[in-house]
Design a protein around this motif. Structure first.
Motif, short mmCIF file in Angstrom:
data_model
loop_
_atom_site.label_atom_id
_atom_site.label_comp_id
_atom_site.label_asym_id
_atom_site.label_seq_id
_atom_site.Cartn_x
_atom_site.Cartn_y
_atom_site.Cartn_z
N ASP A 1 0.84 -1.16 0.03
CA ASP A 1 -0.06 -0.03 0.12
C ASP A 1 0.69 1.24 0.06
OD1 ASP A 1 -3.00 0.72 1.12
OD2 ASP A 1 -1.25 2.15 1.45
N GLU A 2 0.47 2.15 -0.86
CA GLU A 2 1.51 3.44 -1.00
C GLU A 2 1.65 3.97 -0.03
OE1 GLU A 2 3.08 3.89 -4.02
OE2 GLU A 2 4.12 5.92 -3.16
N ARG A 3 0.52 4.02 1.22
CA ARG A 3 0.86 4.90 2.55
C ARG A 3 2.09 4.38 3.19
NH1 ARG A 3 -5.56 4.34 3.29
NH2 ARG A 3 -5.09 2.54 2.38
N VAL A 4 2.47 3.03 3.11
CA VAL A 4 3.53 2.66 3.99
C VAL A 4 4.84 3.58 3.48
CG1 VAL A 4 5.31 0.80 3.79
CG2 VAL A 4 3.01 0.28 4.08
N ARG A 5 4.80 4.26 2.24
CA ARG A 5 6.04 4.65 2.05
C ARG A 5 6.27 6.08 2.69
NH1 ARG A 5 5.12 2.35 -3.07
NH2 ARG A 5 7.26 1.19 -3.85
N THR A 6 5.29 6.73 3.35
CA THR A 6 5.15 7.75 4.49
C THR A 6 6.10 7.49 5.48
OG1 THR A 6 3.12 7.29 5.49
CG2 THR A 6 2.86 8.45 3.54
N VAL A 7 6.15 6.33 6.00
CA VAL A 7 7.16 5.83 7.14
C VAL A 7 8.49 5.25 6.96
CG1 VAL A 7 4.98 5.79 8.80
CG2 VAL A 7 5.71 3.84 7.47
N VAL A 8 8.84 5.15 5.54
CA VAL A 8 9.86 4.73 5.22
C VAL A 8 10.89 5.52 4.94
CG1 VAL A 8 10.97 3.36 3.08
CG2 VAL A 8 9.10 2.47 4.21
N ASN A 9 12.38 5.32 5.26
CA ASN A 9 13.38 6.48 5.27
C ASN A 9 14.12 6.39 3.93
OD1 ASN A 9 13.56 5.53 8.50
ND2 ASN A 9 13.22 7.75 7.75
N ARG A 10 14.26 4.93 3.34
CA ARG A 10 15.00 4.46 2.26
C ARG A 10 14.31 3.38 1.57
NH1 ARG A 10 20.59 5.40 3.70
NH2 ARG A 10 21.15 4.61 1.72
#
Ligand code: 4FD
Length: 222
Positions: free
Chosen positions: A118-127
């Protein structure tokens, strides 16, 4: 260093239980924990994926288990944590990147599956990191590649000299290596290596390393 891995296939991480990584763990130089994303679900069926909004083929990894997994690990650690998603869209992994990451205190690796997360996971990913321009069935193998490349660089895991001589640090590939017997199936060990002349051996090795790099990977020559 602490490395936490979030995955739906915790049983595939056996390669991290042998050889150099095993010894690094035993020496207390790295701690690697594998967590099952299903343990962070709250529904009866422990569902980690779902259909894509808007339709189309394939499933998408649900955000809740990933967010909750990350929150659980961050609370537990109190350290400054780097959250990394393994994906084909990530920055290509290089030796330099592995060197930088080997100095981190806490890494949280997220292994994706299905058609993606889910694209929203990328909001908490640093790299977001990729191990190469090809698609795999999951992020587990890339996570193990990343862990291996990082762990061997942690001081004390390998002899200092071995790491300094890494091809991607020196800018040239290794020279050819030989061991006994001196002739095998008619194939001879180069005479110079049996000569005992250490200056000549050093010169030969340097020349071989350069020639080989020029032939195989001219782009690496600095
Ligand atoms: N080249 C890589 C990483 C993962 C992967 C996945 C989004 C697909 C290749 C997130 C899409 C994860 C790589 C799983 N394939 N597949 O490093």
């Amino acid at each position: 260093m602490l490395i936490d891995i979030l995955t739906i296939f915790p049983e595939v991480f056996i390669p991290l239980e042998v050889s150099i990584i095993k010894r690094a763990k035993e020496k207390g130089l790295v701690k690697i924990n594998i967590y099952n994303l299903r343990d962070f679900t709250r529904d009866k069926h422990k569902q980690v994926d779902d259909f894509a909004y808007g339709g189309g083929k394939g499933m998408v990894m649900k955000p809740e288990p990933i967010f909750e997994g990350i929150e659980y690990l961050k609370v537990k650690s109190d350290k400054s944590s780097k959250i990394i998603l393994l994906s084909p869209q990530g920055t290509l992994l290089t030796q330099k990147m592995a060197q930088g990451l080997s100095r981190e205190k806490h890494l949280i690796l997220i292994c994706g599956h299905y058609e993606g997360v889910d694209e929203r996971v990328r909001t908490v990913v640093n790299r977001e990191i990729s191990i190469g321009d090809y698609v795999l069935t999951g992020g587990e193998l890339p996570a193990m590649v990343l862990v291996d490349s990082i762990c061997r660089l942690i001081p004390g895991v390998l002899p200092k000299k071995a790491v300094e001589e890494d091809s991607f640090s020196t800018g040239v590939f290794d020279w050819p290596h030989y061991t006994r017997p001196p002739v095998y199936r008619g194939l001879k060990v180069p005479e110079v290596l049996l000569s005992g002349n250490h200056r000549e051996i050093a010169n030969w090795r340097q020349k071989q390393a350069e020639e080989r790099t020029r032939a195989l990977r001219p782009d690496l020559i600095k």
